[in-house]
Design an enzyme around this catalytic site. Structure first.
Site, short mmCIF file in Angstrom:
data_model
loop_
_atom_site.label_atom_id
_atom_site.label_comp_id
_atom_site.label_asym_id
_atom_site.label_seq_id
_atom_site.Cartn_x
_atom_site.Cartn_y
_atom_site.Cartn_z
N ARG A 1 0.82 -1.22 0.00
CA ARG A 1 0.00 0.00 0.00
C ARG A 1 0.85 1.26 0.00
O ARG A 1 0.46 2.28 -0.59
CB ARG A 1 -0.90 0.01 1.23
CG ARG A 1 -2.09 -0.89 1.08
CD ARG A 1 -2.91 -0.89 2.34
NE ARG A 1 -4.19 -1.54 2.11
CZ ARG A 1 -5.06 -1.77 3.08
NH1 ARG A 1 -4.79 -1.43 4.32
NH2 ARG A 1 -6.20 -2.35 2.80
N LYS B 1 -15.54 -15.52 5.39
CA LYS B 1 -16.80 -14.79 5.61
C LYS B 1 -17.66 -14.71 4.35
O LYS B 1 -17.27 -14.10 3.37
CB LYS B 1 -16.49 -13.38 6.10
CG LYS B 1 -16.01 -13.35 7.52
CD LYS B 1 -15.94 -11.92 8.02
CE LYS B 1 -14.93 -11.80 9.15
NZ LYS B 1 -14.05 -10.65 9.02
N GLY C 1 -6.51 -8.25 1.23
CA GLY C 1 -5.21 -8.27 1.91
C GLY C 1 -4.63 -9.67 2.01
O GLY C 1 -3.45 -9.89 1.71
N GLY D 1 -11.98 -4.78 2.19
CA GLY D 1 -13.39 -4.41 2.29
C GLY D 1 -13.83 -3.49 1.15
O GLY D 1 -14.91 -3.66 0.58
C1 3PG Z 1 -8.43 -1.68 5.30
O1 3PG Z 1 -7.40 -2.16 5.78
O2 3PG Z 1 -9.36 -2.37 4.85
C2 3PG Z 1 -8.52 -0.19 5.18
O3 3PG Z 1 -7.34 0.42 5.58
C3 3PG Z 1 -9.70 0.33 5.96
O4 3PG Z 1 -9.53 0.09 7.32
P1 3PG Z 1 -10.81 -0.10 8.24
O5 3PG Z 1 -11.48 -1.36 7.82
O6 3PG Z 1 -10.29 -0.16 9.67
O7 3PG Z 1 -11.71 1.09 8.04
MG MG Z 2 -10.82 -3.45 6.57
#
Ligand code: 3PG
Ligand code: MG
Length: 461
Positions: free
Chosen positions: A40, A225, A416, A440
């Site tokens: 990232r 999930k 990720g 997400g």
């Molecule tokens: C992630 O890692 O998905 C993003 O950085 C967003 O983080 P968050 O889910 O804590 O908002």
């Molecule tokens: Mg997240």
């Protein structure tokens, strides 16, 4: 999309200007302050260089993790910013969630420009630091989530952020599903709000997946999930030619299909949805035909070993990962006890599936690597790949994705965990058409959900 991209403005528009850029430097930081995967961070470098080369003074802002407040501060609209600010965060939490180590990594990655760090993200000290900046300098602000105003998309906090600069840039696709102050409230206060190069690239590839997939289109989905993936599946199932299911979620699909799944985890909350999807798209959905199974007690043991190893050496980099399907069958046959076995069809009680089996690996791998000139999207691992013994399925999918890429398919990987899986399989990012920075956010985007961080860029003040 209506929004502006970097090149929509003349180069001179950036010269000597203060640019506030939202990045997602939410990376893993180890006990010794070492940065884990820095993908990232690296992905923001093209935009950083674009702006610094044109003489901007670049102010970077990000969150890191989800710092817990010692007490949830109640915030009233007319309170001063200071009232709900730093006092809500415990000193140890501040240390643990500080972006200072990221500034260090960034300065290693960017040699030519000066990177500095300040331990706050709004207020007079930040303004003083900015006043000292020269053209081409980079300043990273401290974790935005140390202020509750960030997640509340608070107006006053947004205003404080917006006061820092002349131009706003979003290069944080992976946070664009969050309606937070740095993503939305602050952005909306700028006349000039622009999409960075990585955000642009993410949207280009992910819009293609969502709206205009190249055919034949294979979606490979895994992980545990189901809930997070329903939107994406609902949107993409009508468009895919094949859906290959793996990971823990496969057992819910199998169970809904009448297969006995032993002690494998079943998601009963989404069972009916899965049943309906299976009924509607029966011909497109492929489920594992065999599995690596083990007992709860052996799994527990392996998980304990893993956490001990992680504590000892940081990350688990065991070499077991380069096993091919053939060598796995050998190691299974010669495994000292019956703790792990290859199981075809029904799984008996007392055992649970932890990876796709060898025949499934062969079937999925050949569908992927023979999808020439089509598109393959992969989200989520095929099994518990963090444990070396259960990594074979995920490894082989990663390797087949690379082969498909070399043979001319467009390959896109999201989430990720999947990037981590790629690394463990020794597949390089350069062997993938596009690796999304989002977890997400990628799923939300593919589901067609609202993305406040992107929509705000289209707003005209
Ligand atoms: C992630 O890692 O998905 C993003 O950085 C967003 O983080 P968050 O889910 O804590 O908002
Ligand atoms: Mg997240």
């Amino acid at each position: 999309m209506l929004f502006k991209t970097l090149s929509n403005l003349d180069d001179l528009a950036y010269y000597g200007k203060k640019v506030l850029m939202r990045v997602d430097f939410n990376v893993t930081i180890g006990k010794e302050n070492e940065i884990g995967e820095d993908y990232r961070i690296r992905m923001t470098i093209p935009t950083i260089e674009y702006l610094t080369k044109r003489g901007a003074k670049l102010i970077l802002m990000s969150h890191l993790g989800r710092p817990k407040k010692t007490e949830e501060m109640e915030y009233k609209q007319d309170d001063k910013i200071q009232r709900y600010s730093r006092s809500g965060i415990d000193i140890n939490v501040r240390k643990q969630f500080s972006l200072a180590p990221v500034a260090k990594r960034l300065s290693e990655l960017i040699q030519v420009y000066n990177v500095s760090f300040i331990d706050d993200c709004i207020g007079s000290n930040v303004h003083k630091e900015i006043a000292k900046m020269d053209r081409g300098d980079i300043l990273l602000l401290e974790n935005l989530r140390f202020y509750s105003g960030e997640e509340l998309n608070d107006y006053n906090f947004s205003k404080e952020l917006a006061k820092l600069a002349d131009i706003y840039v979003n290069d944080a696709f992976s946070v664009s599903h969050r309606k937070h102050a740095s993503m939305y409230g602050a952005a909306s206060l700028f006349d000039k709000k622009i999409a960075g190069l990585n955000l642009q690239k993410e949207l280009e590839y992910l819009s293609m997946v969502k709206d205009n997939p190249i055919k034949p289109f294979i979606l490979v989905i895994g992980g545990s999930k189901i809930k997070d993936k329903i939107g994406t599946l609902e949107n993409l199932l009508p468009k895919v030619d094949k859906l290959l299911v793996g990971g823990a979620m496969a057992y819910t699909f199998l169970n809904a299909n009448g297969v006995r799944t032993g002690d494998s985890p079943i998601d009963y909350d989404h069972f009916q949805w899965v049943k309906k999807a299976l009924l509607t798209y029966r011909d497109k959905i492929f489920l594992p035909i065999d599995h690596i199974v083990t007992s709860q007690s052996f799994l527990k043991l392996k998980k304990e070993e893993l956490s001990i190893n992680e504590k000892k050496e940081g990350n688990d980099n065991s070499k077991v990962h380069s096993l091919s399907a053939a060598t796995t069958s050998l190691s299974l046959a010669s495994s000292p006890s019956s703790s792990i076995s290859l199981n075809k069809g029904n799984i008996q009680d007392g055992l649970l599936g932890v990876d796709i089996g060898i025949e499934t690996v062969q079937q999925y791998s050949s569908m992927i690597s023979q999808n020439r000139h089509g598109m393959i999207v992969w989200i989520g691992p095929m099994g518990m790949f963090e444990i070396g013994l259960f990594r074979n399925g995920t490894n082989n999918i990663a390797k087949s994705m690379a082969l498909a890429f070399w043979r001319g398919s467009k390959t896109i990987i999201g989430g990720g965990d999947t990037l981590d899986a790629l690394k463990k399989a020794e597949v390089s990012e350069l062997e993938v058409t596009h690796v999304s920075t989002g977890g997400g956010a990628t799923l939300k985007f593919l589901a067609g959900d609202e993305m406040p961080g992107i929509e705000v860029l289209n707003k005209i003040n």
